[in-house]
Every structure is written in structure tokens, then in C-alpha cells.
Design an enzyme around this catalytic site. Structure first.
Site, PDB file in Angstrom:
ATOM      1  N   HIS A 192       0.804  -1.225   0.000  1.00  0.00           N
ATOM      2  CA  HIS A 192       0.000   0.000   0.000  1.00  0.00           C
ATOM      3  C   HIS A 192       0.834   1.272   0.000  1.00  0.00           C
ATOM      4  O   HIS A 192       0.398   2.297  -0.522  1.00  0.00           O
ATOM      5  CB  HIS A 192      -1.016  -0.035   1.139  1.00  0.00           C
ATOM      6  CG  HIS A 192      -2.135  -0.982   0.837  1.00  0.00           C
ATOM      7  ND1 HIS A 192      -2.120  -2.288   1.251  1.00  0.00           N
ATOM      8  CD2 HIS A 192      -3.232  -0.828   0.064  1.00  0.00           C
ATOM      9  CE1 HIS A 192      -3.191  -2.897   0.780  1.00  0.00           C
ATOM     10  NE2 HIS A 192      -3.880  -2.042   0.055  1.00  0.00           N
ATOM     11  N   CYS A 505      -9.445  -3.419 -10.520  1.00  0.00           N
ATOM     12  CA  CYS A 505      -9.092  -2.232  -9.742  1.00  0.00           C
ATOM     13  C   CYS A 505      -7.722  -2.372  -9.085  1.00  0.00           C
ATOM     14  O   CYS A 505      -7.298  -1.492  -8.350  1.00  0.00           O
ATOM     15  CB  CYS A 505     -10.169  -1.913  -8.708  1.00  0.00           C
ATOM     16  SG  CYS A 505     -10.369  -3.212  -7.485  1.00  0.00           S
TER      17      CYS A 505
HETATM   18  C1  PEP Z   1      -6.288  -5.324  -4.722  1.00  0.00           C
HETATM   19  O1  PEP Z   1      -6.042  -6.193  -3.885  1.00  0.00           O
HETATM   20  O2  PEP Z   1      -5.973  -5.417  -5.920  1.00  0.00           O
HETATM   21  C2  PEP Z   1      -6.992  -4.089  -4.340  1.00  0.00           C
HETATM   22  C3  PEP Z   1      -7.429  -3.227  -5.220  1.00  0.00           C
HETATM   23  O3  PEP Z   1      -7.115  -3.831  -3.016  1.00  0.00           O
HETATM   24  P1  PEP Z   1      -5.919  -3.378  -2.082  1.00  0.00           P
HETATM   25  O4  PEP Z   1      -4.730  -3.072  -2.937  1.00  0.00           O
HETATM   26  O5  PEP Z   1      -6.379  -2.193  -1.334  1.00  0.00           O
HETATM   27  O6  PEP Z   1      -5.712  -4.575  -1.219  1.00  0.00           O
END
Ligand code: PEP
Ligand code: MG
Length: 588
Positions: A192, A505
Site C-alpha cells: 500500500h 481495480c
Molecule cells: C487489490 O487487492 O488489488 C486491491 C485493489 O485492493 P488493495 O490493494 O487495497 O488490497
């Protein structure tokens, strides 16, 4: 002599500025020799730091008095007592005077001695005092470092952020006008911290384990986010070279950015929806709503993580309404709280887990604490009256989890209806596909879900069994793995066959190297941090759907990740040069 450190390229671009150490820990402290006449100044710094920590502890105690029990609030009394203990103060001062070490080092040593004493005690309550001590030490060092940071960050000069890791809550404290780059000791390209750096458009290199030891606040550093390289104390030649590269890159970026106003359509006229990933309310201010088809992923947890306690229902309604207003009638997909794993919530006590990524996170946590889910869903429902809202559930691994969430949604909708509160009764409920087992059962899940969004960041981590945040295995985290592409193909196929909207996403949606493959696999909705939009659009406008399908079919049939990369690189280089007359930057 300059020193080069190699890490993981996390966000593209070049930055040059003094580095500033963020996050205080007792393990990474500046060290220097204190002369006889500087001893008094060190004592004064100690008094200043004690006063600073006292003030913030009292403030915290006041703030939490309403939400914590009397017993819990007294934890801070114990910390205040340590802070004002005369023996503690004398011991720190003696360490400075006797060994001529700076205050930070004296604190580190004295606290380590005390800790060892407490840790050896039989009484468990006394052993716990060791943790309080360490916390006090961390806060004192934190205050001292904050004062040092102030010198570099308060006068409007550019700086680079350096810390063990870049946390979502850090995005809130950065001076966006002057932060030029990010360097961290830990993390991977799909963690993240890296996601945030990219979406903020800040060059970043992560996974340089030595960065906090090898540098100190004030060291001039070059961050090369393309090569994953950091240069400490660069030579004049290196500086000049990187300054030139930075200028050239910015010129190309300006030309690419012009594309964002053109339609997101392939040369043979197929429209692809490009949506925005939003990490918090702040992102909404910069959102160019005219160039996107909506908000495809609102990571609501980031707003929760920046706070000191859970936002109330009304506070959440205000936040979600802002997103709805910002989107001007375009769809907004609110993902319910996805904490756990690498996203801790400071004020919510989570157990220590051996494998947090395989543990209590996302929907699992919310279904165990239904109050959190109820409040959030109610707030989203209330905001939905303003336009087109959608609810997205993270970390779903069974159909029954979706059924339970739908029951909650139905119940809340009935309550709102009964009390005359406006909301959108047609609100859609979708699932994230990020736990691999959901893929084979997707047709069953689709009978109770309105849409799917593929979270490739987690899906890839679980498919490959590679921690997305662990720099040691970062090389193995490669979404170009043919197995990953085959799974993505299956997901699109099943969702399209069921007539349900399917988007991506995860970070690959914003990686223009993936654009033609994803279109070829059947995806027509891609949600990404807005900074990636122009590059993705450029790629989209360069490949017909037939070319995308041909490329995807060849990629899926490949037998190695490197063969897929080579195939994509060969295709992209040609079109990039044709569109821009500039070479595509070399990729890892
Ligand atoms: C993912 O896992 O691709 C996602 C969009 O969620 P995050 O990156 O917040 O875990
Ligand atoms: Mg995820």
C-alpha cells in the site's frame, strides 16, 4: 564519494533533495559525539522533549476519555509517571555526561537497560512495564526527530521522505507541495505504501533495508524511481545527469498528459471505461471528473486509518457525500472497510497474527464486528441518495459471505425506508475477486452479486504465494505470469457470460503495459489512480480490439513470465515511439 543503494522501483520519476527521516524508532537514531560545552544543550533538549511528550499524552488522554474506560485511560498515567521519574532523568543525563553521546543514544541505552530489568521480573504486570518504557522512549525520540525534521520541512524547501515504511497515514502529514520523493527500508511494488506513492505521483524506491542506517536527515539524495536506485551524496556529475533526466521526463509527461482529454476508445471504436481509484477525501479535490467514467474504487479504510477513532455514521455520510458530489452523477464504488493485513487500524485492537495476510482482514473482520459493517453500509446508503453509488465487498471467499452482507443491506434499506430517510433502493452490491478460490465458484457467487471487481494486487499475491510487501521475494511477484493471465481470462469470461459488469481495480489496471492484454482478455472497465490515466489511454488508442485479442491469446499461451514480458515490450515499444516519437522507458 557517492554511495549507490539498490531497491525496488515503486513509483517512476527522478527526485533530488535532502532526505528527512520520518517515524521514530529506538532502532534508528542519529548518533554524534557531544563535546563538554554541548552537554548543557543536550539536557535542555531532554527537558524540551519531556515537555512535548507530556503535552501530547495529556491531549490523547483527554481525547480518548470518552471512548476508553477509566482503567485504560490510566495507562497514560503510568507513562507520565515514567516520563517524570527523577531517576530516569538522572540516568539519561549521566549517560550523556559520562560517555559524551547525544541524547538519542543516551535514551536508547538507558531504556534498553531498564527494559532488560523489567523483562526479567516474575510478575507479569511488571513485565508489561517494559512495553510502556519502550513506548516512552519511542515518543521521546519521535519528538526529537520531529524537531530535526522541522528544520527541513517547515521552511518551504523540497525534501525526500525516508522511513522504515510509507504508511497510509503518512499521506496525511506530507507537505504535498514540497515532498519530492520517497525511500523506504521495507515494502514491495504492490504494497500500500508503493500504491500511495504512485497515486500521489511521487517517485519512490522501496525495500532499501539500509536506508535509515546509511543516511541521516539532511543528506542529499537522488531517488531514481525508474531504476529502483538511490544515490547518497551524489557527485556533481551525477547530480547534473539526473537533473537533465528529470527535465526530459517532465517534458514527455506533459505531452502524455495531453491525451487525457481524448476519448478512451480503441482505433476500431470500442469504448473502455477508465475509472479512478481514490484513497481518501483529499484525492477528490484533485479529481478531474470530466476525464473519468466514475470512481471505480474508493478505498474507505484509508480515511479510517488517518484518524484516532472510528468515524461516526454522520462523519462517514459527510465523507461519502463528498465523493458523490465530486463524481457529479457518475458511479462511485465504495469498498467497505478493508483493514488487516498490511493495513492496521491504530485504535482497533487486532491480535498479533503469524500470517496477517491470511488472517483477519477485510470482510472477515467486518462480519465478526457487524457494528462496523452496519454503520458503514448505512452511511453509504444515506449518501447514495445523491447519485449512483455501489458497494464493493473486499476479501470475499464464499458465496455465503455475500448472502450475509446482502441481508444486512436489505435490513438497513428496510429501516431507512420505514423512517423516511432517502437512499437509492437499486444500489448494487459487488464482490472483489482477490481470494483465488472465488474463481472456480464465481458463477455461484454471481447469482447473488451485481458486479465484480478484480483486486489483482491481492489475487496475484495469493496465486503466486508471494507477499506483496516483502522485498525479499519482490522479484517473484510478477502479474505477467501466464497462470495469472489465464485466471484473469476465466474471470472475465464468466462475468461476461453472466452479463455482470467486471472491472479490474488492482495496480495492473493502471499499468499501460497491461492495457492491451486486459482489453484482449475481455475487460472493458479499468480503475486506476488518475495519474496513470493518460498512459493507459494512449495505449488504448494504439491497439484495435482484434490486435488486443491476438496479443492476449499469445500471452496466455506462453510458458514463462519473461516470454510474456518480452512479447508485450516488443509490441509496446513500437507504438509508443509512433505516438510520442520518444522511447518507452526501460522496464525491469
Ligand atoms: C487489490 O487487492 O488489488 C486491491 C485493489 O485492493 P488493495 O490493494 O487495497 O488490497
Ligand atoms: Mg486487496
Amino acid at each position: 564519494m557517492s554511495r549507490k543503494l539498490k531497491g525496488i522501483a515503486a513509483a517512476r520519476g527522478v527526485a533530488i533533495a535532502p532526505i528527512v527521516h520520518f517515524h521514530a524508532t529506538l532502532d534508528h537514531i542519529p548518533t554524534w559525539k557531544v563535546s563538554e560545552d554541548a552537554i548543557e544543550a543536550e539536557r535542555a533538549r531532554l527537558s524540551g522533549a519531556i515537555a512535548g511528550v507530556t503535552a501530547s499524552l495529556l491531549e490523547l488522554q483527554r481525547e480518548l476519555a470518552g471512548s476508553l474506560g477509566k482503567h485504560d485511560v490510566r495507562i497514560y498515567d503510568a507513562q507520565l509517571a515514567i516520563l517524570h521519574d527523577e531517576t530516569f532523568r538522572r540516568d539519561v543525563e549521566a549517560e550523556i555526561a559520562q560517555y559524551r553521546v547525544n541524547l538519542e543514544v543516551a535514551l536508547q541505552r538507558v531504556i534498553a537497560r531498564y527494559e532488560a530489568v523489567f523483562a526479567a521480573m516474575e510478575n507479569p504486570a511488571m513485565r508489561e512495564r517494559a512495553a510502556d518504557l519502550r513506548d516512552i522512549g519511542r515518543q521521546l525520540v519521535g519528538t526529537l526527530l520531529a524537531n530535526a525534521r522541522q528544520k527541513y520541512t517547515a521552511n518551504g524547501a523540497d525534501y525526500l521522505f525516508a522511513a522504515e515504511e510509507f504508511l497510509p497515514s503518512d499521506a496525511g502529514i506530507l507537505d504535498r507541495a514540497h515532498i519530492r520523493g520517497i525511500v523506504t527500508a521495507h515494502g514491495g511494488k504492490y504494497g500500500h505504501g508503493a500504491i500511495l506513492a504512485r497515486s500521489l505521483g511521487i517517485p519512490a524506491v522501496v525495500g532499501i533495508e539500509q536506508i535509515m542506517l546509511e543516511s541521516s536527515t539532511g543528506t542529499t539524495v537522488v531517488v531514481d524511481g525508474d531504476a529502483g536506485l538511490v544515490i547518497l551524496d551524489p557527485t556533481p556529475t551525477e547530480l547534473a545527469d539526473y537533473e537533465r533526466r528529470g527535465r526530459e521526463q517532465r517534458a514527455i509527461d506533459r505531452r502524455i498528459a495531453e491525451v487525457r482529454f481524448q476519448p478512451a476508445v480503441t482505433p476500431d471504436g470500442v469504448h473502455v471505461q477508465l475509472l479512478a481509484n481514490v484513497e481518501g477525501v483529499r484525492d477528490l479535490d484533485a479529481l478531474e471528473v470530466d476525464v473519468i467514467s466514475g470512481i471505480g474504487l474508493f478505498r474507505t479504510e484509508f480515511a479510517f486509518m488517518e484518524r484516532r477513532q472510528f468515524p461516526t455514521e454522520n462523519e462517514q455520510v459527510a465523507m461519502y457525500r463528498r465523493a458523490m458530489e465530486g463524481a457529479k452523477g457518475k458511479p462511485v464504488t465504495f469498498r467497505t472497510l478493508d483493514v488487516g493485513g498490511d493495513k492496521p487500524l491504530g485504535y482497533f485492537r487486532m491480535p498479533e497474527e503469524r500470517n496477517p495476510v491470511l488472517g483477519w482482514r477485510g470482510i472477515r473482520l467486518c462480519l465478526d464486528w457487524p457494528d462496523i459493517l452496519y454503520t458503514q453500509m448505512r452511511a453509504i446508503l444515506r449518501a447514495s441518495a445523491l447519485g449512483h453509488a455501489r458497494i464493493l465487498l473486499p476479501m470475499i471467499s464464499t458465496r455465503s459471505e455475500v448472502v450475509r452482507c446482502r441481508e444486512v443491506l436489505d435490513q438497513l434499506s428496510a429501516d431507512l425506508k420505514a423512517t423516511g430517510v432517502p437512499f437509492d433502493p437499486q444500489i448494487e452490491l459487488g464482490v472483489m475477486v482477490e481470494v483465488p478460490v472465488l474463481v472456480p465458484v464465481l458463477p455461484d457467487v454471481l447469482s447473488v452479486a451485481d458486479f465484480v471487481s478484480v483486486g489483482t494486487n491481492d489475487l496475484v499475491q495469493y496465486l503466486l504465494a508471494v507477499d506483496r510487501d516483502n522485498q525479499r521475494v519482490a522479484k517473484m511477484y510478477d502479474p505477467f505470469h501466464p497462470g495469472v493471465l489465464r485466471v484473469l481470462q476465466q474471470i472475465a469470461g464468466m462475468a461476461n457470460a453472466a452479463g455482470k459488469s467486471v472491472s479490474i481495480c488492482g495496480e495492473i489496471a493502471g499499468d499501460h503495459w497491461f492495457t492491451p492484454i486486459l482489453v484482449g482478455l475481455g475487460y472493458r472497465e479499468l480503475s486506476m489512480a488518475p495519474v496513470f490515466l493518460p498512459r493507459v489511454k494512449l495505449m488504448l488508442r494504439s491497439f484495435t480490439v482484434a490486435e488486443c485479442q491476438d496479443l492476449a491469446a499469445r500471452a496466455v499461451a506462453m510458458q514463462s513470465t519473461s516470454a510474456v514480458r518480452k512479447l508485450v515490450q516488443d509490441e509496446i515499444q513500437v507504438r509508443w515511439a509512433r505516438q510520442l516519437g520518444a522511447p518507452e522507458e526501460t522496464r525491469r
